[in-house]
Motif scaffolding. Sequence first.
Motif, PDB file in Angstrom:
ATOM      1  N   THR A   1       5.614  -0.046   0.372  1.00  0.00           N
ATOM      2  CA  THR A   1       5.479   1.337  -0.090  1.00  0.00           C
ATOM      3  C   THR A   1       4.250   1.960   0.564  1.00  0.00           C
ATOM      4  N   PRO A   2       4.265   3.274   0.690  1.00  0.00           N
ATOM      5  CA  PRO A   2       3.093   3.960   1.258  1.00  0.00           C
ATOM      6  C   PRO A   2       1.821   3.620   0.481  1.00  0.00           C
ATOM      7  N   PHE A   3       1.975   3.362  -0.810  1.00  0.00           N
ATOM      8  CA  PHE A   3       0.795   3.162  -1.648  1.00  0.00           C
ATOM      9  C   PHE A   3       0.164   1.791  -1.410  1.00  0.00           C
TER      10      PHE A   3
ATOM     11  N   ASN B   1      16.033   3.488  -2.400  1.00  0.00           N
ATOM     12  CA  ASN B   1      16.271   4.336  -1.230  1.00  0.00           C
ATOM     13  C   ASN B   1      17.726   4.775  -1.077  1.00  0.00           C
TER      14      ASN B   1
ATOM     15  N   VAL C   1       5.886   1.098   6.666  1.00  0.00           N
ATOM     16  CA  VAL C   1       6.194   2.096   5.638  1.00  0.00           C
ATOM     17  C   VAL C   1       7.447   2.881   6.027  1.00  0.00           C
ATOM     18  N   GLN C   2       7.525   3.258   7.296  1.00  0.00           N
ATOM     19  CA  GLN C   2       8.680   4.030   7.765  1.00  0.00           C
ATOM     20  C   GLN C   2       9.976   3.248   7.588  1.00  0.00           C
TER      21      GLN C   2
ATOM     22  N   ARG D   1      -3.573   1.186   0.131  1.00  0.00           N
ATOM     23  CA  ARG D   1      -4.574   0.318  -0.493  1.00  0.00           C
ATOM     24  C   ARG D   1      -5.087  -0.725   0.496  1.00  0.00           C
TER      25      ARG D   1
ATOM     26  N   ILE E   1      11.377   4.669  -7.180  1.00  0.00           N
ATOM     27  CA  ILE E   1      11.801   3.385  -6.598  1.00  0.00           C
ATOM     28  C   ILE E   1      12.394   2.482  -7.683  1.00  0.00           C
TER      29      ILE E   1
ATOM     30  N   GLN F   1       1.936  10.236  -7.350  1.00  0.00           N
ATOM     31  CA  GLN F   1       2.099   8.850  -6.887  1.00  0.00           C
ATOM     32  C   GLN F   1       2.883   8.028  -7.900  1.00  0.00           C
TER      33      GLN F   1
ATOM     34  N   ILE G   1      11.674   9.248   6.264  1.00  0.00           N
ATOM     35  CA  ILE G   1      10.654   8.515   7.026  1.00  0.00           C
ATOM     36  C   ILE G   1       9.366   9.336   7.095  1.00  0.00           C
TER      37      ILE G   1
ATOM     38  N   LEU H   1      11.568  -2.320  -3.946  1.00  0.00           N
ATOM     39  CA  LEU H   1      11.722  -1.499  -2.739  1.00  0.00           C
ATOM     40  C   LEU H   1      12.992  -1.793  -1.927  1.00  0.00           C
TER      41      LEU H   1
ATOM     42  N   VAL I   1       6.862  -2.810  -7.875  1.00  0.00           N
ATOM     43  CA  VAL I   1       7.404  -1.768  -6.988  1.00  0.00           C
ATOM     44  C   VAL I   1       7.821  -2.381  -5.648  1.00  0.00           C
ATOM     45  N   GLU I   2       7.003  -3.291  -5.134  1.00  0.00           N
ATOM     46  CA  GLU I   2       7.348  -3.939  -3.851  1.00  0.00           C
ATOM     47  C   GLU I   2       8.653  -4.725  -3.968  1.00  0.00           C
TER      48      GLU I   2
ATOM     49  N   ARG J   1       6.463   8.954  -7.812  1.00  0.00           N
ATOM     50  CA  ARG J   1       7.128   8.463  -6.617  1.00  0.00           C
ATOM     51  C   ARG J   1       7.437   6.966  -6.747  1.00  0.00           C
ATOM     52  N   GLU J   2       6.535   6.224  -7.356  1.00  0.00           N
ATOM     53  CA  GLU J   2       6.797   4.802  -7.580  1.00  0.00           C
ATOM     54  C   GLU J   2       7.905   4.627  -8.620  1.00  0.00           C
TER      55      GLU J   2
ATOM     56  N   ASN K   1       7.625   9.222   3.793  1.00  0.00           N
ATOM     57  CA  ASN K   1       6.887   7.969   3.605  1.00  0.00           C
ATOM     58  C   ASN K   1       5.546   8.008   4.313  1.00  0.00           C
TER      59      ASN K   1
ATOM     60  N   GLN L   1       2.192  -2.936  -8.759  1.00  0.00           N
ATOM     61  CA  GLN L   1       2.331  -2.935  -7.297  1.00  0.00           C
ATOM     62  C   GLN L   1       3.344  -4.020  -6.870  1.00  0.00           C
TER      63      GLN L   1
END
Lengths: 359, 359
Positions: A344-346, B83, A338-339, A350, B171, B164, B302, B79, B75-76, B167-168, B305, B72
Amino acid sequence: MVSKDLKNNNKDSIKVPLSTNHKAINRFKQLQQKNINVEKLFESILTSDTTSLSKGITLIESTQPNHIQKSQQLVEKCLPHANQSLRIGITGVPGVGKSTFIEALGNTLIEKGKKVAVLAVDPSSTISKGSILGDKTRMESLVKSPKAFIRPSPSGKSLGGVAQKTRESIILCEAAGYDVIIIETVGVGQSETAVHSMVDFFLLLKLAGAGDELQGIKRGIIEMADAIVINKADGDNEIRARKAKNQFQKALHLYPLGQNNWSPEVLTCSALENKGIQEIWNIILKYVDITSKSGFFEKNRIQQNQYWLLQTIEEQLKSNFYNHPKVKSTLDEQIEAVQQHKITPFTAARYLLNLQKDQ
Amino acid sequence: MVSKDLKNNNKDSIKVPLSTNHKAINRFKQLQQKNINVEKLFESILTSDTTSLSKGITLIESTQPNHIQKSQQLVEKCLPHANQSLRIGITGVPGVGKSTFIEALGNTLIEKGKKVAVLAVDPSSTISKGSILGDKTRMESLVKSPKAFIRPSPSGKSLGGVAQKTRESIILCEAAGYDVIIIETVGVGQSETAVHSMVDFFLLLKLAGAGDELQGIKRGIIEMADAIVINKADGDNEIRARKAKNQFQKALHLYPLGQNNWSPEVLTCSALENKGIQEIWNIILKYVDITSKSGFFEKNRIQQNQYWLLQTIEEQLKSNFYNHPKVKSTLDEQIEAVQQHKITPFTAARYLLNLQKDQ
């Protein structure tokens, strides 16, 4: 295990080297025998017997399942007899003179016929071997008084655990008839927040600094303080202490008032010379008077009870989760991913939450 | 369900009465068909297609299990392309002129060639029917700009859920090439804390008050602010705004510095007359420059996150617990018993935690 229980198990509740602590060893052996009669212990706590009070607190601090159950019974028995004391929280960095201050305040109260208990919340004490109240040379006159009860911080890995034990100990001290309970903390991590949420009045002890008084104060502490007391206002220091008082007063004026609608007071004192202690006590009494009349005093205690209920639940849920073997072995990996913006943190959350479901 | 999804599903992402929202109904039907191709959606988001970006965010906001899984994945995919924007949080009570301010700042940035996305976190929007960004007459010129993307707050019962989703969405906006993401909040409950923990720079918008400027500001907000901007510094108000600025500067001087080692700046502006906006942007750039050099900028992201990982886990644990049927039906009873000092918070917590174990 043995050394942990012994630590909180000596006569004056002050830690002494293990090798010399024969009484503690004996008492520990008694505990080991599992023959504690909760009813008897409760009854002698009600008679203000300090040995029984110490024994009760040791029971609270024990981590043995059998003791946990008994301590729960004991605390529940004491509860109807509790809740009548005044609970004062005191924080300040090491060197500010907390012990001398508590001794001066305690002696002043004892002279007024009050019974005073001093407890501590110091989650670092396991590592630092107990800096708070752990030194026999501290609070010497208070230790000797039959109207004072002094107990070092329970040891424990988590602040939550340490704070819970202290909060249960308050109930025992109140059932034993102590009128004022002083809770001391050095303010490691979130310990001020924990203490603030178990006391009626929160006092921040300070020294006169180099002029910029608010630098170096942890964020959020000012908002918690019902009074700021500048200690060591004696000799050459008196002028600087007055200046510091002035600066704090200005600063506090700019902070929004809290739920209690109380403007925090700034005072100076010399605990060493016993100057200014009566004035501090007067302010505390004024606070109790005003907040009792406004209803905040009782409302605050009710809110604190609810806070502790939810806090305990949430800490236990977290502890169960983070100690789950699968979570434990994967968490660091997930945090790193995540860092580094790899997931993603989400998604990581999960994934970890699903791990806990597998028993 | 239908109305909930529709709310976030119209063309300009601005809510209009259900009855007239045909496009939204069509898009909703498309979603219902479950034929969303994540790969395709992702690719057209990368080309800055705002319709696809809107669609993606609607997917994030959906509560259907099928959509959750797809969002999900989306978003991945986004990612690695995220940022790289600057994230700015803006808070202020209703009436302070947040929309006009965001419009002025947004237009200034667009003139500089930047692409600007505006999102909102307003957990009250479900109840109040969306006060933030929910009015077509607001930010009129920004809405029309092809370089701006404006999206009202996702609806949701819990702040955690709303935050949440936002935040997504950040991204997705970043993957779509937006340079500056502005997150607006009215500051209901803990929403400032949530926004503060997802942005690089946090700006508190204020009006010149009646002299005692810090009264009425929520506790903890001052500590979060990287800048305080006094809006509506125009006409007769200019002198008062300058006075307010002065008072805030004095006050801020007394607050301890945060982790970023940045002394918050106080500025005045007139968003209506477009005065002072460039100066605010300069301060933001100065902040980015200093914190990038010190390493805090990246370190903070960081930490954010990690915060969101732990926060999501803990919220889910709590949600599972408090929604457990047996806990749900007993909690109020236990809280009442605790408030009335009938049982200790710890006994009640143990009792409730045991209930959850029974499936």
